[in-house]
Scaffold this motif. Structure first.
Motif, PDB file in Angstrom:
ATOM      1  N   VAL A  24       0.823  -1.223   0.000  1.00 56.68           N
ATOM      2  CA  VAL A  24       0.000   0.000   0.000  1.00 56.68           C
ATOM      3  C   VAL A  24       0.850   1.262   0.000  1.00 56.68           C
ATOM      4  N   GLY A  68      -5.970   1.577  -1.900  1.00 55.71           N
ATOM      5  CA  GLY A  68      -6.569   0.751  -2.936  1.00 55.71           C
ATOM      6  C   GLY A  68      -5.895   0.943  -4.277  1.00 55.71           C
ATOM      7  N   THR A  71      -2.402  -0.733  -4.297  1.00 58.03           N
ATOM      8  CA  THR A  71      -2.555  -2.188  -4.283  1.00 58.03           C
ATOM      9  C   THR A  71      -2.956  -2.707  -5.658  1.00 58.03           C
ATOM     10  N   GLY A 104      -7.387  -4.582  -3.008  1.00 56.09           N
ATOM     11  CA  GLY A 104      -7.445  -3.282  -3.666  1.00 56.09           C
ATOM     12  C   GLY A 104      -8.869  -2.851  -3.945  1.00 56.09           C
ATOM     13  N   ALA A 105      -9.680  -3.767  -4.446  1.00 56.51           N
ATOM     14  CA  ALA A 105     -11.083  -3.442  -4.722  1.00 56.51           C
ATOM     15  C   ALA A 105     -11.826  -3.108  -3.435  1.00 56.51           C
ATOM     16  N   LEU A 107     -10.588  -1.897  -0.669  1.00 53.97           N
ATOM     17  CA  LEU A 107     -10.143  -0.601  -0.154  1.00 53.97           C
ATOM     18  C   LEU A 107     -10.815   0.558  -0.898  1.00 53.97           C
ATOM     19  N   LEU A 108     -10.946   0.429  -2.212  1.00 54.40           N
ATOM     20  CA  LEU A 108     -11.621   1.484  -2.977  1.00 54.40           C
ATOM     21  C   LEU A 108     -13.088   1.601  -2.550  1.00 54.40           C
ATOM     22  N   ALA A 131     -12.364   7.033  -7.044  1.00 52.81           N
ATOM     23  CA  ALA A 131     -12.129   5.593  -7.165  1.00 52.81           C
ATOM     24  C   ALA A 131     -12.159   5.153  -8.623  1.00 52.81           C
TER      25      ALA A 131
END
Length: 313
Positions: A24, A68, A71, A104-105, A107-108, A131
Motif C-alpha cells: 500500500v 486501494g 494495491t 485493492g477493490a 479498499l476502494l 475511485a
C-alpha cells in the motif's frame, strides 16, 4: 521447541505485515489527507464553516482510496514487476496476486463508503469519481498521456473531496483562484507521474525536465494565489517560506536525476516529489490560515519517517 515455533510465527507475522505495508506504499498514505485538509482550508477561506469530524472522516477515506490504488497498481503490474522489481510483495511471493486484487477493490469500495458516511452524498460522489479514476489509471490508462493526467486528476479530486466537509454549496461557491488550486496540483502530479513512468529502467532527461516544469508551475501557482488573495503578512510569509522549501527540496532531488537519469537517481526524485506534495498543500492552505498549514504539515512527519523503511515509488 514451543518457544522457537512462537518466535518463527512472530517473525512470519512481522514479515507479512511489512509486505502489506510495502504493497500500500505506507509512507505515501500520509500524503493523501493533506489534500483533503487543503480542500477544507479552501472552503474555510471563503468564510464557510467546515465540519472537523466530517473532514477527519474524509481524510481516512482518502487514505483508503490511495491504498486501494497502490494495491491495484501492483496487481495489474505483477508481470512487469516480476522483471523489473522482483522484490515487490506480489512477484516475491509474499502476497498472492489474487489476494492483492481483492484487497485493492475492497479498499476502494471502503473509501467511498467512509466518505459517504462521513460527509454525505456529495462526498460519496467525489469519492466514487476518485475511485473510478484510480481504477482506470491502474487497469487501462497507465503509461499514456491520458494516464499521467488521470493520476494527476486523482490528486485534484482528493482536494475537492475535502471541500465536501463544508456546506452543500461550498464547492460551487469557491472563487476562481481556489478552483485553480486543484488544477495546479493535478498538473504537478501528472508531470511527476510522467517522470516516474520508466523509473525502474530508462528515463529520458525530457521526463525529468517535465517534472521540474511541474515544480515551477506549482511555485508560480502559490505566488499567484498570494497576489490574488492578499493574505495577512504572517500568512504570506508562511506560504512563501513553505513554497521556497518545496522548491529547494524537490530541486535537490531533480538536479541529479536530470544530470544522470538512472533508476538510482530518478526513483528518489519521484519519491521526493510525492512527499513534497504535503509541503505544497501546506503552502496553499496557509492562505486560509497558519493553523491549516500546520495541520497539513503534521502528516509530513510519518510520511518522511516511514519513507526510510519502505519504498515511496
Amino acid at each position: 521447541m514451543g518457544g522457537s515455533e512462537g518466535a518463527a510465527r512472530e517473525a512470519d507475522s512481522r514479515g507479512k505485515l511489512a509486505a502489506y505495508a510495502a504493497l500500500v506504499r505506507v509512507p505515501n498514505l500520509f500524503s493523501a489527507p493533506p489534500d483533503v485538509l487543503l480542500g477544507g482550508a479552501l472552503v474555510a477561506a471563503t468564510g464557510t464553516t467546515v465540519s472537523i469530524p466530517a473532514l477527519a472522516g474524509l481524510a481516512v477515506a482518502s487514505m483508503l482510496l490511495y491504498a486501494g490504488g497502490t494495491t491495484l497498481n501492483d496487481y495489474f503490474d505483477a508481470a512487469i514487476d516480476a522483471r523489473e522489481r522482483p522484490e515487490r510483495p506480489i512477484p516475491s511471493g509474499r502476497i498472492p496476486r489474487r489476494t492483492a486484487g481483492a484487497l485493492g477493490a475492497a479498499l476502494l469500495i471502503g473509501g467511498v463508503l467512509v466518505a459517504l458516511v462521513a460527509a454525505g452524498p456529495r462526498a460519496g460522489l467525489f469519492a466514487a469519481a476518485l475511485a473510478t479514476v484510480i481504477a482506470l489509471y491502474d487497469g487501462v490508462l497507465k503509461g499514456s498521456p491520458a494516464g499521467f493526467l488521470a493520476m494527476g486528476s486523482a490528486r485534484g479530486l482528493d482536494v475537492l473531496l475535502g471541500t465536501a466537509a463544508g456546506t452543500t454549496a461550498a464547492t460551487a461557491a469557491l472563487p476562481a483562484w481556489a478552483l485553480a488550486i486543484p488544477v495546479v496540483i493535478t498538473l504537478y502530479i501528472a508531470a511527476v507521474t510522467y517522470m516516474a513512468d520508466n523509473e525502474a529502467t530508462t528515463t529520458e532527461r525530457g521526463a525529468v525536465a517535465a517534472a521540474a516544469a511541474g515544480v515551477l508551475l506549482a511555485v508560480l501557482g502559490v505566488l499567484a494565489a498570494v497576489v490574488t488573495t492578499g493574505p495577512s503578512l504572517v500568512r504570506t510569509a508562511f506560504a512563501v517560506g513553505l513554497i521556497g522549501g518545496f522548491l529547494v527540496w524537490t530541486g535537490r532531488a531533480l538536479g541529479p536525476a536530470y544530470a544522470t537519469p538512472r533508476p538510482d537517481t530518478v526513483g528518489p526524485a519521484v519519491g521526493t516529489c510525492i512527499l513534497a506534495l504535503v509541503v505544497l498543500d501546506a503552502a496553499f492552505a496557509a492562505l486560509a490560515g497558519v493553523e491549516w498549514a500546520l495541520a497539513v504539515l503534521v502528516f509530513l512527519v510519518p510520511a518522511v519517517g516511514l519513507s526510510r523503511l519502505f519504498d515511496v515509488s
